[in-house]
Design an enzyme around this catalytic site. Structure first.
Site, short mmCIF file in Angstrom:
data_model
loop_
_atom_site.label_atom_id
_atom_site.label_comp_id
_atom_site.label_asym_id
_atom_site.label_seq_id
_atom_site.Cartn_x
_atom_site.Cartn_y
_atom_site.Cartn_z
N ASN A 1 -1.60 -4.36 -6.36
CA ASN A 1 -2.50 -3.58 -6.69
C ASN A 1 -2.38 -2.19 -6.48
OD1 ASN A 1 -4.96 -2.12 -6.81
ND2 ASN A 1 -6.04 -3.09 -5.03
N LYS B 1 -3.42 0.78 -7.31
CA LYS B 1 -4.89 1.45 -7.07
C LYS B 1 -4.66 2.86 -7.69
CE LYS B 1 -5.20 -0.67 -2.58
NZ LYS B 1 -5.64 -0.51 -1.45
N HIS C 1 -13.30 -5.37 -4.71
CA HIS C 1 -12.43 -5.00 -3.66
C HIS C 1 -13.34 -3.99 -2.73
CE1 HIS C 1 -9.11 -2.34 -2.11
NE2 HIS C 1 -8.29 -3.33 -2.47
N GLU D 1 -12.68 -1.09 -1.63
CA GLU D 1 -12.88 0.34 -1.87
C GLU D 1 -14.12 0.58 -3.06
OE1 GLU D 1 -8.56 0.71 -2.91
OE2 GLU D 1 -8.29 0.54 -0.70
N GLU E 1 -9.30 -9.88 2.33
CA GLU E 1 -8.97 -8.56 2.81
C GLU E 1 -9.66 -7.63 3.79
OE1 GLU E 1 -5.89 -6.90 -0.73
OE2 GLU E 1 -8.24 -6.27 -0.94
N GLY F 1 -4.14 -0.57 4.02
CA GLY F 1 -3.58 0.44 4.06
C GLY F 1 -3.53 1.03 5.45
N SER G 1 -2.02 -4.73 4.36
CA SER G 1 -0.92 -4.24 4.83
C SER G 1 0.24 -5.38 4.77
CB SER G 1 -1.13 -3.61 6.38
OG SER G 1 -2.01 -2.67 6.57
#
Ligand code: PGA
Length: 262
Positions: free
Chosen positions: A11, A13, A98, A100, A170, A176, A216
Site C-alpha cells: 500500500n 498510500k 482503511h 486512514e 490492521e 506507521g 509496521s
C-alpha cells in the site's frame, strides 16, 4: 485444509512520484519473478499512477490494486473515483475501510459497506481493513470494535461473495508507528475474525477469506508473523516503498508457504 499461498499487498498510500513508482514497480516485478508460484502479490499505487504501474506489472502475476473507490456508480461527485473506472484501468482489487479513510475522512461502517458492495458489483476483489485504536485496545474493546467493523462492512453480503474478500487486520496503533502487534496478538485477533466469519456464514464459505495482518510489517518481523498459520499474508505500507524490504517480505511469505505445505 490445504495451505494456500500468502498474499502480500503493497500500500503505497500518497507517496512517491511517477518515475519513482515505475522504478519501484520494476524492481518488485524482478524480485517477484522467481517467487511467482509460492506467493500472491498486489500493489496499490496512488490513483494517478495506476495506468503506468499497471503497464509495468503486465503479465508478471502481481495484481494491480487501488486504495479506495466511491460508493456511487457515477455522477456529480467531484474528486471521487468509481469502481468501474478502476476496472477500466486493469485494477483487480481495492482497499476498503482503511483506518486512514475511517479516521481522517470520517468514513462510517455504513459507507464502508456501500463501497464494498459497489466494488464487488463492479467485479473488483476487496481488501477490507479493520482494526482498533490504541485507546480501544486499552479499554478492552479491541475484539468488539473489530467485530462491529466486520459485521458493518459485510451487511447484506451473500456467502458466495466471500471468495472475493480479503480481510486485513490492521490495529491503528501499529500503522506507521514501527510498533507492530506481536505475532501472538495478531494471531489471536485473526482467530477471532475467523470465528466471527464462521458465525456469520458457514465454515466452508468463510474458509475462502484470507486474513492478513497489517501495521509496521517489515523485513525483520515478517518471518515471525508468518510463522503463525492464522496470518495468511500482510498489507504493507512503509516497507512497500523500499524494493529490497518488500522483496524480502515476499521471500519470507514464499518460504512460509513452502513450510506450511511441508
Ligand atoms: P505500515 O502501514 O506498514 O506503514 O504500518 C500499513 C497500512 O496502513 O496498510
Amino acid at each position: 485444509m490445504h495451505p494456500r499461498r500468502l498474499l502480500i499487498g503493497g500500500n503505497w498510500k500518497m507517496n512517491g512520484d511517477l518515475a519513482g513508482g515505475v522504478e519501484l514497480a520494476e524492481a518488485v516485478v524482478a524480485a517477484f519473478d522467481p517467487l511467482n508460484e509460492s506467493v500472491d502479490a498486489v500493489i496499490f499505487p496512488p490513483f494517478p499512477y495506476l495506468q503506468a504501474i499497471g503497464r509495468v506489472l503486465g503479465h508478471s502475476g502481481i495484481r494491480l490494486g487501488a486504495q479506495d473507490c466511491s460508493s456511487e456508480a457515477n455522477g456529480a461527485f467531484t474528486g471521487d473515483v468509481s469502481a468501474e473506472m478502476l476496472v477500466d484501468l486493469g485494477v483487480s482489487q481495492v482497499i476498503i475501510g482503511h483506518s486512514e479513510r475511517r479516521h481522517i475522512h470520517k468514513e462510517s461502517d455504513a459507507l464502508t459497506c456501500e463501497k464494498l458492495h459497489m466494488a464487488l458489483e463492479s467485479g473488483l476483489q476487496v481488501m477490507l481493513c479493520v482494526g482498533e485504536t490504541g485507546e480501544e485496545r486499552s479499554a478492552g474493546q479491541a475484539t468488539a470494535v473489530v467485530q462491529r467493523q466486520l459485521r458493518g462492512a459485510l451487511t447484506g453480503l451473500k456467502a458466495d461473495k466471500l471468495a472475493s474478500i480479503t480481510v486485513a487486520y490492521e490495529p491503528v496503533w501499529a500503522i506507521g508507528t514501527g510498533k507492530s502487534a506481536t505475532p501472538k496478538d495478531a494471531a489471536e485477533a485473526h482467530d477471532a475474525i475467523r470465528a466471527d466469519l464462521e458465525h456469520l456464514y458457514d465454515r466452508p464459505s468463510s474458509a475462502a477469506v484470507r486474513i492478513l495482518y497489517g501495521g509496521s510489517v517489515n523485513a525483520a518481523n515478517a518471518p515471525s508473523l508468518f510463522a503463525h498459520l492464522e496470518i495468511e499474508g500482510a498489507l504493507v505500507g512503509g516497507a512497500s516503498l523500499k524494493s529490497a524490504d518488500f522483496a524480502s517480505i515476499l521471500g519470507s511469505a514464499a518460504t512460509a508457504f513452502k513450510g506450511r505445505r511441508g
